[in-house]
Scaffold this active site. Sequence first.
Site, short mmCIF file in Angstrom:
data_model
loop_
_atom_site.label_atom_id
_atom_site.label_comp_id
_atom_site.label_asym_id
_atom_site.label_seq_id
_atom_site.Cartn_x
_atom_site.Cartn_y
_atom_site.Cartn_z
N ILE A 77 0.91 -1.15 0.00
CA ILE A 77 0.00 0.00 0.00
C ILE A 77 0.95 1.20 0.00
O ILE A 77 1.43 1.61 1.05
CB ILE A 77 -0.94 0.00 1.22
CG1 ILE A 77 -1.81 -1.26 1.23
CG2 ILE A 77 -1.80 1.25 1.21
CD1 ILE A 77 -2.68 -1.43 2.45
N PRO A 78 1.25 1.72 -1.19
CA PRO A 78 2.38 2.65 -1.34
C PRO A 78 2.11 4.09 -0.88
O PRO A 78 2.10 5.03 -1.68
CB PRO A 78 2.66 2.58 -2.84
CG PRO A 78 1.33 2.29 -3.45
CD PRO A 78 0.63 1.38 -2.46
N CYS A 79 1.94 4.26 0.42
CA CYS A 79 1.72 5.60 0.96
C CYS A 79 2.94 6.49 0.80
O CYS A 79 2.84 7.71 0.90
CB CYS A 79 1.26 5.54 2.41
SG CYS A 79 2.39 4.66 3.50
N HIS A 80 4.09 5.90 0.48
CA HIS A 80 5.29 6.70 0.23
C HIS A 80 5.15 7.55 -1.03
O HIS A 80 5.90 8.49 -1.23
CB HIS A 80 6.54 5.81 0.15
CG HIS A 80 6.52 4.83 -0.98
ND1 HIS A 80 5.89 3.61 -0.87
CD2 HIS A 80 7.03 4.89 -2.23
CE1 HIS A 80 6.03 2.95 -2.02
NE2 HIS A 80 6.72 3.72 -2.85
N ARG A 81 4.16 7.28 -1.85
CA ARG A 81 3.95 8.03 -3.10
C ARG A 81 3.12 9.30 -2.90
O ARG A 81 2.76 9.95 -3.87
CB ARG A 81 3.29 7.13 -4.14
CG ARG A 81 4.19 5.97 -4.54
CD ARG A 81 3.56 5.08 -5.58
NE ARG A 81 4.43 3.95 -5.83
CZ ARG A 81 4.02 2.78 -6.28
NH1 ARG A 81 2.74 2.60 -6.56
NH2 ARG A 81 4.88 1.79 -6.46
#
Length: 172
Positions: A136-140
Amino acid sequence: MTQVCYVTAPCDLGTVLVASQGDAVCAIWLGDDAESLIAELVTAWPEATPACAQHEVQRHLTVVAQHLAQPAGTPLPNLKLRAHGTAFQQQVWAALQQIPAGQVISYSELARRVHRPRAVRAVAGACAANTCAILIPCHRVVRQDGSLSGYRWGEARKRALLTQEGAYPIPA
């Protein structure tokens, strides 16, 4: 509730912890050392136990570790997720999974994508509550001005993940 099993391994970002409930990943955490990650996991899931060699979480760790070592633009691993959160958090996390590698969006844009344009702080809170780093790429998600903001696993790791994906330095 299905038992939570976990395993840790060193990686380019420090240490990665992968936890699973049955055949689904419920946590991917990044940190400086296995001991602190395990302590945090056991606080969240007191029933968590180290995985035996035959457990599915071993395969999950292998897939995640291989992904972390891949070049920019590599699609996210296709692993079954069991991310625990509210309906709103689940909605935000689903939207995050639609952001392609190498791209970033603002918290404001993410709020618009989940049809809650005034809920920017709630969207940021959902990102912070994400327990499945990378999948779940919350770093984006970045600030409106394109600068990096907080990341549950540290701003340096966020920068490293975005650099690996070809999204950093963030264009103005």
